[in-house]
Design a protein around this motif. Structure first.
Motif, PDB file in Angstrom:
ATOM      1  N   SER A  17     -14.308 -64.748  70.444  1.00 57.17           N
ATOM      2  CA  SER A  17     -13.388 -65.155  69.374  1.00 57.17           C
ATOM      3  C   SER A  17     -12.675 -66.445  69.750  1.00 57.17           C
ATOM      4  N   ILE A  62     -10.619 -69.521  70.858  1.00 57.43           N
ATOM      5  CA  ILE A  62     -10.739 -70.616  71.824  1.00 57.43           C
ATOM      6  C   ILE A  62     -11.921 -70.383  72.766  1.00 57.43           C
ATOM      7  N   ASP A 111     -16.574 -60.612  77.099  1.00 53.44           N
ATOM      8  CA  ASP A 111     -15.517 -60.063  76.243  1.00 53.44           C
ATOM      9  C   ASP A 111     -15.581 -58.538  76.375  1.00 53.44           C
ATOM     10  N   ARG A 112     -14.686 -57.833  75.668  1.00 48.99           N
ATOM     11  CA  ARG A 112     -14.610 -56.382  75.860  1.00 48.99           C
ATOM     12  C   ARG A 112     -15.799 -55.626  75.282  1.00 48.99           C
ATOM     13  N   ASP A 124     -13.988 -55.583  80.907  1.00 53.47           N
ATOM     14  CA  ASP A 124     -12.537 -55.652  80.735  1.00 53.47           C
ATOM     15  C   ASP A 124     -11.981 -56.456  81.903  1.00 53.47           C
ATOM     16  N   VAL A 125     -11.460 -57.649  81.626  1.00 51.03           N
ATOM     17  CA  VAL A 125     -11.054 -58.536  82.730  1.00 51.03           C
ATOM     18  C   VAL A 125      -9.879 -57.987  83.535  1.00 51.03           C
ATOM     19  N   ASN A 134     -10.060 -67.276  79.987  1.00 51.69           N
ATOM     20  CA  ASN A 134      -9.428 -67.484  78.689  1.00 51.69           C
ATOM     21  C   ASN A 134      -9.020 -66.195  77.972  1.00 51.69           C
ATOM     22  N   TYR A 167       4.393 -61.716  77.220  1.00 47.84           N
ATOM     23  CA  TYR A 167       3.408 -62.789  77.016  1.00 47.84           C
ATOM     24  C   TYR A 167       3.860 -64.067  77.729  1.00 47.84           C
ATOM     25  N   LYS A 208       2.095 -65.936  80.979  1.00 44.61           N
ATOM     26  CA  LYS A 208       1.569 -67.302  80.928  1.00 44.61           C
ATOM     27  C   LYS A 208       2.275 -68.215  81.944  1.00 44.61           C
ATOM     28  N   GLY A 228      -0.749 -75.053  72.168  1.00 47.71           N
ATOM     29  CA  GLY A 228       0.374 -74.785  71.262  1.00 47.71           C
ATOM     30  C   GLY A 228      -0.069 -73.743  70.248  1.00 47.71           C
ATOM     31  N   ILE A 243      -2.448 -72.395  67.706  1.00 49.37           N
ATOM     32  CA  ILE A 243      -3.858 -72.603  67.371  1.00 49.37           C
ATOM     33  C   ILE A 243      -4.313 -71.508  66.411  1.00 49.37           C
ATOM     34  N   THR A 258      -6.420 -68.839  65.356  1.00 45.49           N
ATOM     35  CA  THR A 258      -7.444 -67.938  65.898  1.00 45.49           C
ATOM     36  C   THR A 258      -7.123 -66.519  65.436  1.00 45.49           C
TER      37      THR A 258
HETATM   38  P1  NAD Z   1      -8.448 -64.407  70.176  1.00 46.72           P
HETATM   39  O1  NAD Z   1      -7.770 -63.109  69.944  1.00 46.72           O
HETATM   40  O2  NAD Z   1      -9.155 -65.069  69.057  1.00 46.72           O
HETATM   41  O3  NAD Z   1      -9.425 -64.312  71.437  1.00 46.72           O
HETATM   42  C1  NAD Z   1      -9.089 -63.606  72.612  1.00 46.72           C
HETATM   43  C2  NAD Z   1     -10.323 -62.886  73.109  1.00 46.72           C
HETATM   44  O4  NAD Z   1     -10.007 -62.242  74.347  1.00 46.72           O
HETATM   45  C3  NAD Z   1     -10.798 -61.793  72.139  1.00 46.72           C
HETATM   46  O5  NAD Z   1     -12.175 -61.960  71.851  1.00 46.72           O
HETATM   47  C4  NAD Z   1     -10.542 -60.509  72.900  1.00 46.72           C
HETATM   48  O6  NAD Z   1     -11.438 -59.459  72.617  1.00 46.72           O
HETATM   49  C5  NAD Z   1     -10.662 -60.978  74.350  1.00 46.72           C
HETATM   50  N1  NAD Z   1     -10.022 -60.051  75.266  1.00 46.72           N
HETATM   51  C6  NAD Z   1      -8.804 -59.477  75.135  1.00 46.72           C
HETATM   52  N2  NAD Z   1      -8.588 -58.620  76.131  1.00 46.72           N
HETATM   53  C7  NAD Z   1      -9.687 -58.640  76.918  1.00 46.72           C
HETATM   54  C8  NAD Z   1     -10.057 -57.959  78.110  1.00 46.72           C
HETATM   55  N3  NAD Z   1      -9.234 -57.051  78.672  1.00 46.72           N
HETATM   56  N4  NAD Z   1     -11.261 -58.239  78.665  1.00 46.72           N
HETATM   57  C9  NAD Z   1     -12.103 -59.131  78.088  1.00 46.72           C
HETATM   58  N5  NAD Z   1     -11.803 -59.793  76.965  1.00 46.72           N
HETATM   59  C10 NAD Z   1     -10.610 -59.552  76.377  1.00 46.72           C
HETATM   60  O7  NAD Z   1      -7.271 -65.361  70.688  1.00 46.72           O
HETATM   61  P2  NAD Z   1      -7.265 -66.895  71.145  1.00 46.72           P
HETATM   62  O8  NAD Z   1      -6.121 -67.500  70.437  1.00 46.72           O
HETATM   63  O9  NAD Z   1      -8.603 -67.536  71.073  1.00 46.72           O
HETATM   64  O10 NAD Z   1      -6.819 -66.693  72.666  1.00 46.72           O
HETATM   65  C11 NAD Z   1      -7.511 -67.254  73.767  1.00 46.72           C
HETATM   66  C12 NAD Z   1      -6.493 -67.579  74.836  1.00 46.72           C
HETATM   67  O11 NAD Z   1      -5.623 -68.604  74.372  1.00 46.72           O
HETATM   68  C13 NAD Z   1      -5.590 -66.405  75.222  1.00 46.72           C
HETATM   69  O12 NAD Z   1      -5.400 -66.378  76.620  1.00 46.72           O
HETATM   70  C14 NAD Z   1      -4.298 -66.727  74.513  1.00 46.72           C
HETATM   71  O13 NAD Z   1      -3.183 -66.124  75.132  1.00 46.72           O
HETATM   72  C15 NAD Z   1      -4.290 -68.237  74.625  1.00 46.72           C
HETATM   73  N6  NAD Z   1      -3.412 -68.944  73.687  1.00 46.72           N
HETATM   74  C16 NAD Z   1      -3.616 -68.866  72.347  1.00 46.72           C
HETATM   75  C17 NAD Z   1      -2.766 -69.570  71.501  1.00 46.72           C
HETATM   76  C18 NAD Z   1      -2.928 -69.542  70.003  1.00 46.72           C
HETATM   77  O14 NAD Z   1      -2.060 -70.085  69.300  1.00 46.72           O
HETATM   78  N7  NAD Z   1      -3.981 -68.961  69.457  1.00 46.72           N
HETATM   79  C19 NAD Z   1      -1.720 -70.342  72.019  1.00 46.72           C
HETATM   80  C20 NAD Z   1      -1.559 -70.391  73.389  1.00 46.72           C
HETATM   81  C21 NAD Z   1      -2.415 -69.695  74.234  1.00 46.72           C
END
Ligand code: NAD
Length: 248
Positions: free
Chosen positions: A15, A17, A36-37, A57-58, A84, A150, A154, A181, A183, A185
């Motif tokens: 999913s 990023i 991914d999970r 599961d990371v 990520n 959270y 981070k 910032g 994003i 998603t």
């Molecule tokens: P997202 O929910 O679209 O993607 C996150 C993915 O991580 C999902 O596919 C989910 O299944 C997977 N995941 C969650 N727990 C897991 C686990 N235990 N083992 C394996 N996979 C797991 O969200 P995103 O926005 O693409 O997030 C990606 C990263 O960016 C994250 O670390 C998030 O904290 C960070 N982030 C996102 C934003 C934003 O605005 N979207 C901003 C800052 C940081």
């Protein structure tokens, strides 16, 4: 083709990023293990190119160790890891926090990164080369809408990026972070949909100098830069990719 002949792992790749990062790495020639999970989610998100999937599961060290082993067995090396995968639990004041949520968020966002740094780090140490890019957040720099656990997770990722860069630098292994910032998603869809319907002045989107939300591909571009040889003299850094959110 910056990643021709290179092997990369991307976590949270089903999913947002992570998915955009895996697609870009594969398009630039890397062999990519997407993690991914759920296997079904990985199957639905597999990009074009030389790609393997690994459901894991990371937050579970044994599963991460098995993932690293599977990649080395298949491709013999690991050149880049995009740490990520992440979860958020929305915002509640600290007085109302559920500590089980804390364990989940810290388990995935911080331990998940540490597990790959440890196990893929050993592989890179032996190789004498490699690069990690950890996805932190502007919430790790200053308080953000993601909540207490959270933001703490981070901030921990940013600190871990610096300490691991010191441990691995002598082996020609770099460790950096990106701090996205806001994003668009799966993680932020609910809050953005709400803002579009209810926040006519777009206050949420304008919390950055570019006055718009970011796209997953814009974070993927920065992750791929830091993972590539273009960033060969950069380590221990946390790069905000936030449209100027942290500039003001
Ligand atoms: P997202 O929910 O679209 O993607 C996150 C993915 O991580 C999902 O596919 C989910 O299944 C997977 N995941 C969650 N727990 C897991 C686990 N235990 N083992 C394996 N996979 C797991 O969200 P995103 O926005 O693409 O997030 C990606 C990263 O960016 C994250 O670390 C998030 O904290 C960070 N982030 C996102 C934003 C934003 O605005 N979207 C901003 C800052 C940081």
């Amino acid at each position: 083709m910056r990643f021709e002949g290179k092997v990369a792992i991307v976590t949270g790749a089903a999913s947002g990023i992570g998915r955009a990062t895996a697609a870009r790495l594969a398009a630039e020639g890397a062999k990519v293990c997407i993690v991914d999970r759920e296997q079904a989610a990985l199957d639905a998100a597999t990009p074009e190119g030389e790609v393997m999937t690994h459901a894991c599961d990371v937050s579970d060290e044994a599963q991460v160790e098995a993932c690293v082993k599977a990649v080395v067995e298949k491709w013999g090396r690991i050149d880049a890891v995009a740490n990520n995968a992440g979860v958020s639990r929305g915002y509640q004041p600290i007085m109302e926090n559920d500590m089980e949520d804390w364990r989940t968020v810290i388990g995935v966002n911080l331990f998940g990164v540490a597990h790959f740094l440890k196990h893929a780090g050993k592989v890179m140490q032996e190789q004498g080369s490699g690069a990690f890019v950890n996805t932190a957040s502007v919430a790790g720099i200053r308080s953000g809408a993601g909540g207490n656990a959270y933001s703490a997770s981070k901030a921990g990722v940013i600190s871990l990026t610096q300490t691991a860069a010191c441990d691995l630098g002598g082996y020609n292994v770099r460790v950096n972070a990106v701090c996205p910032g806001l994003i668009e998603t799966g993680m932020t869809k609910r809050v953005f949909d709400y803002a579009r319907d209810n926040d006519k002045e777009h206050k949420l989107g304008s919390r950055c100098e570019l006055r718009r939300y970011g796209k997953p591909e814009e974070i993927a571009a920065a992750i791929c830069f830091l993972a590539s040889d273009d960033a060969s003299y950069i380590t221990g850094q946390a790069l905000p990719v936030d449209g100027g959110n942290t500039a003001s």
